[in-house]
Design a protein around this motif. Structure first.
Motif, short mmCIF file in Angstrom:
data_model
loop_
_atom_site.label_atom_id
_atom_site.label_comp_id
_atom_site.label_asym_id
_atom_site.label_seq_id
_atom_site.Cartn_x
_atom_site.Cartn_y
_atom_site.Cartn_z
N GLY A 163 -4.09 2.84 4.64
CA GLY A 163 -3.33 1.62 4.37
C GLY A 163 -3.48 0.60 5.48
O GLY A 163 -3.65 -0.59 5.24
N HIS A 186 -2.72 8.61 4.30
CA HIS A 186 -2.38 7.42 3.53
C HIS A 186 -2.03 6.25 4.45
O HIS A 186 -2.39 5.10 4.18
N VAL A 209 -7.09 -0.80 5.23
CA VAL A 209 -7.25 -1.72 4.09
C VAL A 209 -6.51 -3.03 4.36
O VAL A 209 -7.03 -4.11 4.09
N ALA A 239 0.85 3.97 -2.91
CA ALA A 239 0.27 5.26 -2.51
C ALA A 239 1.19 6.41 -2.91
O ALA A 239 0.72 7.48 -3.29
N TRP A 282 0.83 -1.20 0.00
CA TRP A 282 0.00 0.00 0.00
C TRP A 282 0.87 1.26 0.00
O TRP A 282 0.62 2.19 -0.75
#
Length: 184
Positions: A31, A27, A34, A20, A16
């Motif tokens: 991340g 972020h 997710v 990103a 990620w």
């Protein structure tokens, strides 16, 4: 078992961060979320992830990937020549092939390799017999598929996975011949 979850989380979170392109708090937070959700959704697959990689497995898989990349380049040139100059002409071919692959992951891996290579598409695989139905742009591509070197390399990966499954520990994980866990 928890180590596998942690390794998967770190790999997903690291991926990620790479895609990103920025490491600000937004972020990083997204991340983490997710990666956590993905690990939770994959909780049934995590036991199939091996705790260690062997050099032989990595080399066999790397050899497969290099062969695939080279085949994609060769096929892209061939398809470009066919489309732009008509040499060899476009003569669609449907063929059936029975590669010497025993596991479902090996068949799926080969099907993906065929479809990733320009000029050919896997239409169907019979799970009982292992027969592939493939569409090729012309007979030249069809002939190349029948004797493609990557089939032998995937077979070597299958045999390596079978060896690894025989010597795998009996407690603490699932080592199935039809799991992607035998790849690494």
């Amino acid at each position: 078992m928890r180590r596998r979850y942690l390794v998967l989380f770190l790999m997903l979170f690291g991926f990620w961060l790479v895609i990103a392109g920025e490491a600000d708090w937004e972020h990083i937070l997204v991340g983490v979320l997710v990666a956590l959700v993905t690990v939770w959704l994959w909780r049934d697959l995590v036991p199939q992830i091996p705790l260690s990689c062997s050099a032989r497995g990595v080399l066999l898989f790397g050899q497969c990937l290099l062969t695939l990349v080279w085949s994609i380049i060769e096929s892209a040139i061939s398809v470009t020549r066919t489309v732009l100059f008509g040499n060899p002409p476009i003569e669609p071919v449907l063929l059936t092939v029975r590669p010497n692959l025993e596991t479902n992951w090996g068949r799926v891996f080969l099907a993906n390799c065929i479809t990733l290579t320009p000029g050919s598409v896997t239409i169907d695989i019979d799970p009982e017999t292992g027969v592939f139905i493939i569409h090729a742009l012309n007979p030249e591509i069809a002939e190349g598929l029948c004797s493609w070197r990557i089939i032998d390399e995937i077979r070597a990966l299958e045999l390596w996975g079978k060896e690894r499954a025989i010597y795998a520990p009996t407690a603490g994980g699932s080592y199935s011949l039809d799991s992607l866990g035998t790849l690494a």
